[in-house]
Design a protein around this motif. Structure first.
Motif, PDB file in Angstrom:
ATOM      1  N   TYR A   1      -6.015 -95.468  -8.778  1.00 39.37           N
ATOM      2  CA  TYR A   1      -4.736 -95.885  -7.685  1.00 39.37           C
ATOM      3  C   TYR A   1      -5.392 -96.723  -6.517  1.00 39.37           C
ATOM      4  O   TYR A   1      -4.471 -97.414  -6.251  1.00 39.37           O
ATOM      5  N   GLN A   2      -6.446 -96.265  -5.945  1.00 34.40           N
ATOM      6  CA  GLN A   2      -7.017 -96.862  -5.003  1.00 34.40           C
ATOM      7  C   GLN A   2      -7.122 -98.682  -5.305  1.00 34.40           C
ATOM      8  O   GLN A   2      -6.908 -99.613  -4.452  1.00 34.40           O
ATOM      9  N   LEU A   3      -7.985 -98.825  -6.457  1.00 33.62           N
ATOM     10  CA  LEU A   3      -7.942-100.147  -6.786  1.00 33.62           C
ATOM     11  C   LEU A   3      -6.617-100.777  -6.880  1.00 33.62           C
ATOM     12  O   LEU A   3      -6.553-102.219  -6.479  1.00 33.62           O
ATOM     13  N   TYR A   4      -5.527-100.098  -7.508  1.00 32.32           N
ATOM     14  CA  TYR A   4      -4.290-100.711  -7.593  1.00 32.32           C
ATOM     15  C   TYR A   4      -3.537-100.892  -6.386  1.00 32.32           C
ATOM     16  O   TYR A   4      -3.168-102.170  -6.111  1.00 32.32           O
ATOM     17  N   GLU A   5      -3.712-100.054  -5.234  1.00 32.20           N
ATOM     18  CA  GLU A   5      -3.352-100.310  -3.954  1.00 32.20           C
ATOM     19  C   GLU A   5      -4.099-101.651  -3.277  1.00 32.20           C
ATOM     20  O   GLU A   5      -3.251-102.410  -2.754  1.00 32.20           O
TER      21      GLU A   5
ATOM     22  N   MET B   1     -13.746 -94.330 -13.930  1.00 29.16           N
ATOM     23  CA  MET B   1     -13.107 -94.118 -12.818  1.00 29.16           C
ATOM     24  C   MET B   1     -12.024 -93.073 -12.809  1.00 29.16           C
ATOM     25  O   MET B   1     -11.439 -92.734 -13.944  1.00 29.16           O
ATOM     26  N   SER B   2     -11.990 -92.112 -11.607  1.00 25.29           N
ATOM     27  CA  SER B   2     -10.951 -91.146 -11.814  1.00 25.29           C
ATOM     28  C   SER B   2      -9.509 -91.735 -11.504  1.00 25.29           C
ATOM     29  O   SER B   2      -9.425 -92.934 -11.236  1.00 25.29           O
TER      30      SER B   2
END
Length: 131
Positions: free
Chosen positions: A106-110, A100-101
């Motif tokens: 970051y999207q996953l963390y959010e 993953m980039s």
């Protein structure tokens, strides 16, 4: 994803591979994923529907065959998990996470943060988002 029909005619997966399946074209897959989401609880469905719509919109003009195949494969696997109610308690495989980039991580963390906040609001009477 305009080149998908051409890819569908020329690309095949190896019969012995773990991911041997016929890939659905983008629009039928999009519909299938949204239909599968109907099984989810209200808040999760709303969040998921918006995310699905934005992801398919963002990938509408992708022309790289590897990206198209990867995108469609992952969404098809997602639909199968949701349809089979196998999504609860599942996690991302390590090799998938490593590929993953930073933006995807970051999207996953959010997403994880939003889910945890929602769970706290629902389950902890003393929790206040203002704290």
């Amino acid at each position: 994803m305009r080149t998908f029909q051409r890819l569908l005619a020329t690309t095949s997966t190896r019969p012995g591979s773990a991911h041997h399946m016929a890939l659905l074209p983008p629009i039928p897959l999009y519909r299938r994923v949204l239909r599968a989401q109907r099984k989810l609880p209200g808040d999760m469905r709303v969040l998921g529907d918006e995310y699905i719509k934005s992801e398919f919109r963002a990938h509408r003009n992708v022309e790289n065959p590897l990206h198209i195949i990867g995108f469609l494969t992952q969404w098809q696997l997602f639909a199968q998990k949701v349809e089979g109610n196998e999504w609860r308690g599942s996690s991302i495989e390590q090799h998938t996470f490593e590929r993953m980039s930073d933006e995807q991580k970051y999207q996953l963390y959010e997403l994880m943060t939003a889910i945890r906040k929602k769970e706290l609001e629902e389950n902890d009477p003393e929790y206040s988002p203002d704290k």
